[in-house]
Design a protein around this motif. Sequence first.
Motif, mmCIF file in Angstrom:
data_model
loop_
_atom_site.group_PDB
_atom_site.id
_atom_site.type_symbol
_atom_site.label_atom_id
_atom_site.label_comp_id
_atom_site.label_asym_id
_atom_site.label_seq_id
_atom_site.Cartn_x
_atom_site.Cartn_y
_atom_site.Cartn_z
ATOM 1 N N PHE A 190 -0.969 0.408 6.947
ATOM 2 C CA PHE A 190 -0.911 1.493 5.967
ATOM 3 C C PHE A 190 -0.306 1.075 4.634
ATOM 4 O O PHE A 190 -0.425 1.784 3.639
ATOM 5 C CB PHE A 190 -0.098 2.670 6.524
ATOM 6 C CG PHE A 190 1.388 2.438 6.562
ATOM 7 C CD1 PHE A 190 2.211 2.973 5.564
ATOM 8 C CD2 PHE A 190 1.982 1.707 7.578
ATOM 9 C CE1 PHE A 190 3.584 2.769 5.581
ATOM 10 C CE2 PHE A 190 3.351 1.502 7.605
ATOM 11 C CZ PHE A 190 4.162 2.028 6.610
ATOM 12 N N MET A 191 0.355 -0.085 4.574
ATOM 13 C CA MET A 191 1.110 -0.451 3.381
ATOM 14 C C MET A 191 0.213 -0.644 2.164
ATOM 15 O O MET A 191 0.543 -0.177 1.064
ATOM 16 C CB MET A 191 1.920 -1.718 3.652
ATOM 17 C CG MET A 191 2.952 -1.543 4.751
ATOM 18 S SD MET A 191 4.399 -0.645 4.195
ATOM 19 C CE MET A 191 5.370 -2.000 3.566
ATOM 20 N N GLU A 192 -0.928 -1.316 2.330
ATOM 21 C CA GLU A 192 -1.814 -1.519 1.191
ATOM 22 C C GLU A 192 -2.304 -0.179 0.647
ATOM 23 O O GLU A 192 -2.295 0.062 -0.566
ATOM 24 C CB GLU A 192 -3.006 -2.394 1.570
ATOM 25 C CG GLU A 192 -3.968 -2.620 0.401
ATOM 26 C CD GLU A 192 -5.248 -3.338 0.804
ATOM 27 O OE1 GLU A 192 -6.069 -3.620 -0.100
ATOM 28 O OE2 GLU A 192 -5.436 -3.611 2.007
ATOM 29 N N ALA A 193 -2.730 0.683 1.554
ATOM 30 C CA ALA A 193 -3.230 1.986 1.130
ATOM 31 C C ALA A 193 -2.150 2.784 0.405
ATOM 32 O O ALA A 193 -2.412 3.398 -0.641
ATOM 33 C CB ALA A 193 -3.730 2.767 2.345
ATOM 34 N N LEU A 194 -0.943 2.771 0.930
ATOM 35 C CA LEU A 194 0.147 3.509 0.295
ATOM 36 C C LEU A 194 0.473 2.925 -1.075
ATOM 37 O O LEU A 194 0.728 3.667 -2.036
ATOM 38 C CB LEU A 194 1.376 3.495 1.201
ATOM 39 C CG LEU A 194 2.598 4.282 0.703
ATOM 40 C CD1 LEU A 194 2.241 5.726 0.371
ATOM 41 C CD2 LEU A 194 3.723 4.228 1.744
ATOM 42 N N ASP A 195 0.447 1.601 -1.191
ATOM 43 C CA ASP A 195 0.730 0.980 -2.489
ATOM 44 C C ASP A 195 -0.327 1.348 -3.533
ATOM 45 O O ASP A 195 0.007 1.635 -4.694
ATOM 46 C CB ASP A 195 0.808 -0.539 -2.341
ATOM 47 C CG ASP A 195 2.126 -1.000 -1.725
ATOM 48 O OD1 ASP A 195 3.094 -0.215 -1.740
ATOM 49 O OD2 ASP A 195 2.180 -2.152 -1.239
ATOM 50 N N VAL A 196 -1.594 1.342 -3.140
ATOM 51 C CA VAL A 196 -2.661 1.724 -4.071
ATOM 52 C C VAL A 196 -2.491 3.175 -4.501
ATOM 53 O O VAL A 196 -2.649 3.526 -5.681
ATOM 54 C CB VAL A 196 -4.048 1.508 -3.433
ATOM 55 C CG1 VAL A 196 -5.159 2.065 -4.338
ATOM 56 C CG2 VAL A 196 -4.295 0.031 -3.151
#
Length: 379
Positions: free
Chosen positions: A28-34
């Motif tokens: 989930f980290m990439e999605a949250l960062d975007v």
Amino acid sequence: MEKRIHREQLMEKAAQATGLNDFGDTPFMEALDVLVDALNREAKLDDARRPEAERALIGPLVKRLQLAADRKKHPEIAREVIKAPIVIVGLPRTGSTNLHGLMAQCEGIRAPRLWEMTVPSPPPTAATYETDPRIELVHKGIVATTSAELMARHPVGASRPEQCNMLNDHAFMNWSLLASFEIPSYRDWLLTADHTPSYQAHKQTLQHLQWRHPGQWVLKYPKHMLTLDALLAAYPDAKLIWTHRDPGKVIPSVISLIETFRKPTPGYDPIQLGRAWAPFEELGLHRGLAVRDYRADPRQVWDIHYNDVMKDPVGTIDAAFQHFGLSLSEASRANIRRFVTDNPQTKHGVHTYTAQQFGLDEHRIRESYRGYIDRFNVR
């Protein structure tokens, strides 16, 4: 100094609120960062809306922590089998919310309620499903935050079935956030991303809700059409109900619904919203139809028209059930009729809109959807 949202602070607040620190194994980290980057750069967050955006992210982070903790405490949840879920797809505003509510009245059917998707921990039980104290908790939140305008356009209630994007909102690949915030870079990322982690989270949450309260799942979310390949990869035996309605009515209606969320944005322009959102819905339809044609078994799809549901809800649902090898009991038929009586179309007011107020024209909309209209004989 410009105020910004920071992912680390959001995660810390969620951990402090729960006393937990394991966010689970689905990415989930990439999605949250975007998402955070788009909110900071594009959403025009003022002092009133920034806390709203933060709450929209902290809530799913809290959910992640609690779901992961329950899964470790009860490893048998992971052994739950999600068998042949019925998934209602199609363009939005095609009567899918009403159909979902009607089908939820049928015996043996499990349609996820708003309360259990909002606060899924601990896993609900069949014995206390109608009296769980979380129902009142979520109800109070709805009363405090939901306008009469929104209720007229999309009725919500703690015990009503709700669209299943709340099963995987904690994967942060959440199309519904595009309604509340103008975040085009996040939208474009979603359109090109691999949604496998999102449907992994979706399935894990269904296992969680099913563990102590089983049933035949009936789910609904129009934006599944944008990622229908990922949905079918997660649920190869899914049964798809595809809803249809005149696009000349559908497209202005959905934009009018989006407007209820977008109006607080500084500089909001209904014409700009209409011209940006209309092609987005058309793209979703074409993506969904492409997957339907090359991947889905024709026997796992059933088409339902808005007019047929309004004219004969029992007969329309009975035909769908028969197609999928299910039966509609007399008790289910009576429940459907009672739901129709208790929930007239104008129960919460009348939703009024025109294509022109969003810079659109009904005739041109229909012409752009001509292939779809002719293929499915949409009236």
